[in-house]
Design an enzyme around this catalytic site. Structure first.
Site, mmCIF file in Angstrom:
data_model
loop_
_atom_site.group_PDB
_atom_site.id
_atom_site.type_symbol
_atom_site.label_atom_id
_atom_site.label_comp_id
_atom_site.label_asym_id
_atom_site.label_seq_id
_atom_site.Cartn_x
_atom_site.Cartn_y
_atom_site.Cartn_z
ATOM 1 N N ARG A 75 1.127 -1.157 -0.382
ATOM 2 C CA ARG A 75 -0.312 -0.022 0.266
ATOM 3 C C ARG A 75 1.082 0.838 0.100
ATOM 4 N NH1 ARG A 75 -5.155 2.154 1.308
ATOM 5 N NH2 ARG A 75 -5.081 4.107 0.471
ATOM 6 N N GLY A 96 -5.758 2.517 -13.053
ATOM 7 C CA GLY A 96 -6.606 2.147 -14.623
ATOM 8 C C GLY A 96 -6.633 1.441 -14.705
ATOM 9 N N GLU A 124 -5.014 -7.070 -6.369
ATOM 10 C CA GLU A 124 -3.713 -7.471 -6.399
ATOM 11 C C GLU A 124 -3.481 -9.158 -5.645
ATOM 12 O OE1 GLU A 124 -0.660 -4.317 -7.371
ATOM 13 O OE2 GLU A 124 -0.079 -5.331 -4.883
#
Length: 1198
Positions: free
Chosen positions: A26, A58, A92
């Site tokens: 993160r 994106g 992810e």
């Protein structure tokens, strides 16, 4: 999946991925701090690392990210305080875990790093992770995120709060990543390599976490892959050490550049700086102290002297730091022993499967032969005999060649050895001194397969100092000694030795020191081309139909030491039409099967002779008068049926073994034989003209007299110096009284005697072992006589009793229960239909063997003391009643071979008794840390056996999770009907999948106790139906359970819930015949207390072992999770029994049929051979060759 298959199939490097490491993190939490430092450290260590520093996300970025994930090998997931607030991070993570789960065979590794967060918060989704997921409550991916967080947090990883500084944490991460990737990239070895038993065995010796200094010796003959194995170990584990160095060809480099140069290279590599120490005697103390503080991994390859070890690693002076490991490879075991190295591993030859893979990797760049090359590949593998060097050289030399070229090259190898292979193999030979070279060449050309002690004596008398010389050859792995104490030599080593002899004179065999090629021997003898250079001649006389020798054939061979004309088929192809003028006086060993003349040459001088063997000779009188033979120890005139006069041997004071068996025309034994003071054994077996054996004196060393089948022998009045330990065979004695020689004697080792009334006169403690049979002329049932004899004193104290080939004995008397000392009972070839009920009351009986009792129908309950119970070829057996109680002693075994008519109830009874004993052994092992006992059983495979096993598969390799509360487990195999050789080994390899995704070798074992039993049935066993083999091995079970519990304990400490998996691969060693295959395998679980067991389940993913006709493999494993067990589902879940071919290259001999009509004599001697006391027989009878069908069986005994 078969580990060898798994590794070799990917060694071409085609599956390598783009990124070594992928970091998931993160950004807001760790981008500028911890993650940046971690990334920098990975880059400094030269790891190609993917990290996404972009803030904007994106669809285009996500596609790139997915591609990077799929192209990465190891994932570091940094769980920080706000990680779960990012849906991007959670997606992810889902992608990473899917990649890991879908690519198990690619060894994808995921390592969590808990950065200032509690691992339980991630796993249970509490704390900040609970708050974050509450915000995503309506998201369609929520459950996927939860699953991914739970799965990832259960993996072994790092917790930042357990480290003092972040630098310490990062250093530890780098170390673990390096280790994981080294394991993953082991396939990048620059040579074709198979992870075989040698690899895993050596790896299991390396204790990375130990604080002790380990020095491991890897020893074997040249070409066995010692350097390759050491290199694989180095690449696999060196990253776990602070310093590491691989020194190749240590001896060669030290000889070229000096030991100082080699030592400087070692120290410079370990300490990371250039050092120049001028003398090893004065190494600066600071360097020594630095080494002592360093944990090092060192490989010293090809070390020839212990001095090198002392100079390089300070053996005995403690120069190495705590936890250091050194691997030393050598061709000389004595280097390791004299260097004080205790952990020595002998490199074993490759089995057929791994040999095929290694050969094909070099020949075809794949692990299987190309179409049209299967049979040719078999020939190449058969030539190499499991030696990696030969497999690689042959494979590379035949790459891209046509079938015609392959055929030509392989045919050439039958005549001329490969130069590169020969060069490597000669390294050890070149290091021998002249005496040792002579010993080696004599064994290669003459003595391979001969008993060690007799060879040693002969070679000592040749002046070769063979006691130390043979020991040195053993140390250099040039020879080995088998379980029978016979000297053996690898075929390639033997061919190398013979090639050395051929090079002495390439075009003129008569100018060589040794002749063993039949064509060359024929040429030299026929054309009288011998010379003084020839020292040894060995001729397989069956290779030629006829050779007429000139009377002066040996006249020029004045230095001939060893002469052997072997004719095991009775061809008698060597003739002396005009007699023989002389034999060399230098002979130490003289063997001539079928010697064609009536006597030895009158000029024969045998003062140096140690062994004289003339089986099936035409000799009538060996020599006149007394011949001075002071060194003679063995005289064998077996089956010299024309011999009418026993030789006077008073000129042979050192004679120990005399064999005169089947000398049917010999009326008496010369009195000089019993006067020999060193005589140990005399065999007059089958001397049907012999009427008496008498002597007032006998050698104090005398231990065995075999007078079996001497039909006319009426008097034995030999005054034995001592009968303690005496073995006496008198099968045809029909007197009313015992022979005077043994009357009132005690403490014989064994008596073989007919069932006779006179046995009642034998005293207590007469013999530990009595073997009873009927005379061949017996025409009545000896039951009444036997009933009278059994209560007599000698039988009250007998420990081993054998009833053999009493064809009219209809019943064993019930008073056999009076034999209070009986330990072992054997019944062979009887017509009995049952055993007496009273057999259960034998208080000391531990072993019962019943063989070839083809009319036997039932077995009563046996004593609880019986540990070993064997029924062999009892084809009418239907009922076996339960043993009364489990055996008192843990170690036990049942063998019911070809008892195919057992009724279902009896079959379940035997299975129940067998399983009770296995569980008793397991209980004893689990309660005693110092006990590693075993139990085994061999039964027909019948309906109902499936109810006793908790897991079953038709695949030989399976991966599964062990159920909880397990104390141990038993293994089982189902073997197809067919023939097995005497040396068959069953076994299993076990690997542990730890919480890091690695397969860690635990153990590999075979059933040695089972092997020992089967060796009694030489030459082969014929199974008339499928058979079940199941066993418990306490030692391996302890190893497996300890490793399993260790992983679970680590999980508890790390607060993870990973359940380790075990991979088992069952095997039959390659010396099994091709027709026998594993059809099924599995386990029986044993619990610490009442526990619900696993469901038996069958794999849908198969791993086929290539057969001789179809070299194809599906490299998948059976994964079996624990489930609830329901007995009603048992029969439905038993799999179909697909054949799994293991013996790829076995060929059936043409003479497998057993002669069912063989007479009493050969049957009895077959029984003697199959193992009850065959060790005595093997030494007594000199010949090892076959004659007629009846004699073939007896010859095997001899």
């Amino acid at each position: 999946m078969d580990m060898a298959m798994a590794s070799s199939s990917s060694f071409d490097g085609s599956g390598l991925k783009k990124y070594d490491v992928f970091i998931s993190f993160r950004g807001d939490d760790t981008r500028a701090g911890f993650t940046s430092h971690l990334h920098a450290a990975l880059c400094r260590s030269n790891f190609h690392t993917y990290i996404d520093y972009r803030i904007e996300k994106g669809d285009e970025v996500w596609g790139e990210l997915q591609k990077a994930i799929n192209e990465s090998t190891l994932f570091l997931v940094v769980f920080s305080e706000n990680y779960a607030f990012s849906t991007w991070c959670l997606n992810e993570l889902v992608q990473i875990m899917e990649c890991s789960n879908n690519n198990e065979n690619d060894n994808v590794v995921v390592i969590p790093v808990f950065y200032h967060v509690d691992p339980s918060h991630v796993r249970k989704q509490t704390g900040s992770y609970g708050t974050a997921l509450a915000k995503h409550i309506d998201h369609k991916m929520l459950q996927n995120w939860k699953n991914a967080l739970f799965e990832a947090s259960n993996l072994s990883g790092f917790h930042s709060t357990t480290y003092r500084t972040e630098s310490d944490l990062i250093e530890d991460i780098i170390r673990v990543v390096l280790g994981k990737l080294n394991h993953r990239y082991a396939i990048e070895l620059t040579y074709s390599f198979i992870l075989d038993e040698n690899y895993w065995s050596i790896k299991s010796l390396i204790k990375i976490d130990s604080s002790e200094v380990q020095i491991i010796g890897v020893w074997g003959m040249g070409g066995t892959g010692k350097t390759t194995l050491a290199a694989a170990m180095f690449q696999r584990v060196s990253s776990h050490y602070e310093g590491h160095c691989f020194l190749e060809n240590v001896t060669e480099q030290s000889e070229k550049h000096g030991i100082n140069d080699t030592c400087n290279k070692l120290l410079s590599k370990l300490l990371g700086e250039d050092l120049d120490i001028t003398t090893l005697k004065v190494i600066p103390s600071m360097i020594r102290r630095r080494l002592k503080r360093m944990k090092s991994f060192i490989v010293l390859d090809d070390v020839h002297t212990s001095e090198l070890l002392q100079n390089l690693i300070g053996v005995g002076h403690g120069w190495l730091g705590a936890g250091s490991t050194v691997i030393v490879t050598t061709r000389d075991k004595h280097v390791l022993i004299s260097g004080g190295i205790e952990e020595i591993y002998e490199v074993k030859k490759m089995n057929s499967q791994n040999s095929l893979q290694l050969f094909c990797l070099n020949a075809f760049d794949t692990v299987f032969p190309k179409e049209g090359f299967v049979e040719l590949s078999k020939r190449a593998i058969d030539y190499a005999k499991g030696i990696p060097l030969a497999l690689k050289v042959l494979g590379s030399s035949l790459r891209c060649k046509s079938e015609i070229e392959w055929n030509c090259a392989l045919s050439k190898l039958e005549k001329i050895s490969n130069a590169e292979i020969d060069r490597i193999l000669r390294w050890s030979y070149n290091e021998l001194d002249d005496k040792e070279k002579n010993i080696f060449l004599d064994i290669a050309c003459f003595f391979k397969g001969r008993e060690r002690n007799s060879v040693t004596k002969i070679l000592n008398d040749c002046g070769f100092f063979a006691d130390i010389g043979i020991s040195h050859l053993l140390d250099k792995a040039l020879i080995r000694v088998d379980y029978k104490n016979f000297i053996q030599m690898h075929d390639l080593i033997q061919e190398m030795g013979r090639q050395i002899v051929r090079e002495e004179s390439l075009k003129n065999p008569g100018q060589r020191s040794r002749l063993c090629d039949p064509k060359e021997v024929f040429d030299v003898l026929k054309n009288n081309r011998g010379s003084e250079i020839i020292e040894a001649i060995f001729l397989d006389a069956t290779e030629y139909t006829h050779i007429n020798l000139n009377p002066k054939a040996f006249e020029k061979m004045v230095n001939l030491r060893l002469l052997a004309f072997r004719d095991h088929k009775g061809v008698k192809s060597v003739s002396l039409p005009h007699g023989l003028d002389s034999l060399p006086e230098t002979l130490r060993y003289f063997l001539w099967d079928g010697y064609p003349w009536k006597s030895l040459p009158p000029t024969f001088c045998a003062e140096m002779l140690v062994e004289l063997s003339m089986q099936e000779s035409h000799v009538e009188k060996l020599w006149n008068g007394v011949l001075d033979m002071p060194n003679l120890e063995v005289l064998d005139l077996g089956r010299s049926r024309k011999l009418i006069e026993c030789p006077n041997v008073s000129g042979s004071p050192n004679l120990k073994y005399v064999t005169l068996e089947d000398c049917e025309s010999m009326p008496e034994v010369d009195s000089s034989i019993f006067l020999l003071q060193k005589l140990e054994r005399l065999s007059v077996l089958g001397c049907t003209s012999l009427k008496s054996l008498s002597s007032n004196t006998c050698s104090p060393a005398f231990r065995e007299l075999n007078a079996m089948f001497c039909d006319n022998l009426k008097d034995i009045s030999v005054t034995f110096a001592s009968v303690d330990g005496l073995v006496l065979f008198l099968t045809e004695w029909d007197g009313n009284e015992l022979p005077s020689s043994i009357l009132h004697k005690k403490n014989l080792t064994r008596l073989v005697f007919p069932i006779s009334d006179c046995l009642v006169d034998l005293p207590e403690n007469f013999s530990d072992e009595i073997w009873l049979m009927s005379q061949r002329s017996c025409e009545h049932d000896p039951f009444i006589t036997l009933h009278k004899v059994l209560p007599s004193p000698a039988f009250q104290s007998v420990k081993r009793l054998i009833f053999s080939h009493a064809p009219l004995l209809s019943e064993i008397p019930s008073n056999i229960s009076l034999l209070s000392s009986l330990d072992s009972l054997t019944l062979s070839g009887l017509i009995i239909r049952s055993l007496p009920e009273t057999i259960r009351y034998l208080p000391q009986l531990k072993r019962l063997d019943v063989l070839n009792c083809k009319m036997l129908q039932s077995i009563p309950p046996l004593s609880k003391h019986v540990c070993f119970f064997m029924l062999w070829n009892c084809e009418s057996l239907e009922k076996v009643l339960s043993l009364s109680e489990p055996a008192e002693k843990p170690r036990c075994g049942f063998l019911l071979l070809n008892c195919i008519k057992l009724d279902p109830h009896s079959y379940q009874t035997v299975l129940n008794d067998a399983m009770e004993r296995i569980e008793l052994v397991a209980k004893v092992v689990s309660e005693n840390a110092f006990v590693c006992d075993s139990a085994w059983h061999f039964l027909p495979a019948m309906p109902g056996m499936e109810n006793w096993f908790h897991y079953s598969s038709t695949q030989v390799s399976v991966t599964l999770e062990l159920p909880s509360n397990l104390s141990g487990f038993a293994y089982y195999l189902v073997l197809s009907q067919g023939r097995m050789g005497y040396g068959v080994d069953f076994g299993c390899e076990c690997f542990l999948d730890n919480n890091s995704g690695e397969k860690v070798y635990i153990t590999s074992f075979t059933k040695t106790s089972f092997i020992g039993l089967l060796r009694r049935f030489d030459p082969l066993i014929h199974m008339m139906s499928d058979h079940l083999v199941f066993w418990y091995d306490g030692g391996s079970c302890k190893q497996i359970m300890e490793a399993f519990e260790e992983i679970k304990a680590d999980n508890d400490v790390n607060n993870t819930s990973y359940n380790p998996k075990l991979t088992f691969r069952f095997f039959i060693h390659e010396n099994i015949y091709d027709e026998v295959v594993i059809k099924e395998c599995g386990f029986h679980w044993m619990y610490k207390e009442e526990t619900v067991p696993l469901t038996i389940s069958e794999s849908h993913d198969e791993e086929e072992i290539a057969s001789s006709s179809d070299f194809q493999s599906n490299d998948q494993e059976v994964i079996v999770p624990p489930e609830n067990f329901e007995s009603d589902d048992l029969e439905e879940t038993i799999p179909s029994r697909n054949k799994l071919k293991l013996g790829m290259f076995g060929t059936l001999p043409s003479n497998l049929e057993l002669d069912e009509t063989c007479d009493l004599r050969c049957s009895l001697e077959e029984l003697m051979h199959i193992g009850f006391f065959g060790d005595h027989m093997n030494t007594l009878f000199g010949s090892t060759e076959e004659q007629s069908n009846s004699e073939e069986e007896r010859k095997n005994v001899e």
